[in-house]
Design an enzyme around this catalytic site. Structure first.
Site, mmCIF file in Angstrom:
data_model
loop_
_atom_site.group_PDB
_atom_site.id
_atom_site.type_symbol
_atom_site.label_atom_id
_atom_site.label_comp_id
_atom_site.label_asym_id
_atom_site.label_seq_id
_atom_site.Cartn_x
_atom_site.Cartn_y
_atom_site.Cartn_z
ATOM 1 N N GLY A 189 -8.639 3.686 5.798
ATOM 2 C CA GLY A 189 -9.776 4.534 5.479
ATOM 3 C C GLY A 189 -10.322 5.297 6.669
ATOM 4 O O GLY A 189 -10.918 6.366 6.509
ATOM 5 N N GLU A 237 -8.272 8.286 6.765
ATOM 6 C CA GLU A 237 -8.643 9.094 5.598
ATOM 7 C C GLU A 237 -9.934 9.866 5.853
ATOM 8 O O GLU A 237 -10.081 11.008 5.402
ATOM 9 C CB GLU A 237 -8.773 8.197 4.370
ATOM 10 C CG GLU A 237 -7.422 7.697 3.864
ATOM 11 C CD GLU A 237 -7.534 6.719 2.706
ATOM 12 O OE1 GLU A 237 -6.986 7.004 1.628
ATOM 13 O OE2 GLU A 237 -8.169 5.664 2.892
#
Length: 259
Positions: free
Chosen positions: A110, A113
């Protein structure tokens, strides 16, 4: 103390900073809540011209999900938390103002991301990164399968996601993911230099250009050109466009006001 901070520098530039260095700036529930609060502030500030997203510490930009916290969650809680990470990342992607990720260390799952959702990525030469979720028997769940492919191409995205390969910032630059690689000491100044360069341009033009690129990207060329033309028309009646012409005539730097 908030796990995500926000400050304004040079009048028009905002800096969002993840502040859990003791936990590699991982996405805890509290950090996600604090991030939403900061994004609320950013979205309300119409005079911002660029935003830098970075982290405290010298080892990690963001290690992704807080796996220590996740081990205590039920399956439903895991799903809710993954969705919450996705919502934060999407809010960053949807910001009208240009965003620059200053990756000051590890950016996995993440964390990468989040960087993918920014418009521009610069990284320190000690940074390591990767979408490593398949090594944990899951997949990227905050847009990684979609945004990485759009940035570096389908085949390369499959290679990095399916192998869960970790790579450094120099390799990231080679594949088109990272725009600039500098030393850790230079990273903050490099990100701010880019932000200043963006902020010195016409604010309306910059925001409209970002919109035209983002909206047009997923369409065929002819549709994209129509989108560009429609966006261009929004810049014609602005005071900044007339100021740019006047400044050119007078051989001076324009004084843009975002109007």
């Amino acid at each position: 103390m908030s796990t995500v901070t926000f400050e304004i520098v040079d009048s028009y530039i905002g800096v969002i900073k993840l502040n859990r260095p003791e936990a590699a700036n991982a996405f805890s529930r509290q950090l996600l809540a604090d991030f939403h609060d900061v994004l609320e502030l950013v979205e309300q500030k119409d005079d911002l011209r660029a935003v830098v997203i970075t982290s405290e510490g010298e080892k990690a930009f963001c290690a992704g999900a807080d796996l220590k916290e996740r081990r205590t969650m039920t399956q439903d809680e895991v799903v809710d938390t993954v969705n919450e990470i996705g919502r934060v990342v999407t809010r960053v992607d949807d910001l009208k103002v240009p965003t620059i990720a200053a990756i000051n260390g590890a950016a996995f799952g993440g964390g990468l991301e989040l960087a993918l959702a920014c418009d521009i990525r610069v990284a320190s030469n000690n940074a390591k990164m990767g979408l490593t979720e398949t090594s944990l028997a899951i997949i990227p769940g905050a847009g990684g399968t979609q945004r990485l492919a759009r940035l570096i191409g389908l085949a390369k995205a499959k290679y990095y996601i399916l192998t869960a390969k970790r790579f450094d910032s120099l390799e990231g630059r080679e594949i088109g993911l990272i725009e600039e690689v500098v030393s850790l000491d230079e990273l903050s100044n490099k990100a701010l230099d880019i932000a200043v360069q963006i902020a010195s341009n016409g604010p309306v033009g910059v925001k409209i250009a970002k919109q035209a690129i983002n909206v047009g990207f997923d369409h065929d060329l002819q549709t994209g050109l129509k989108i560009e033309k429609d966006c261009y028309m929004h810049t014609i009646p602005t005071e900044d466009r007339l100021e740019a012409l006047q400044a050119f005539k007078e051989k001076r730097k324009p004084n843009f006001k975002g109007k």
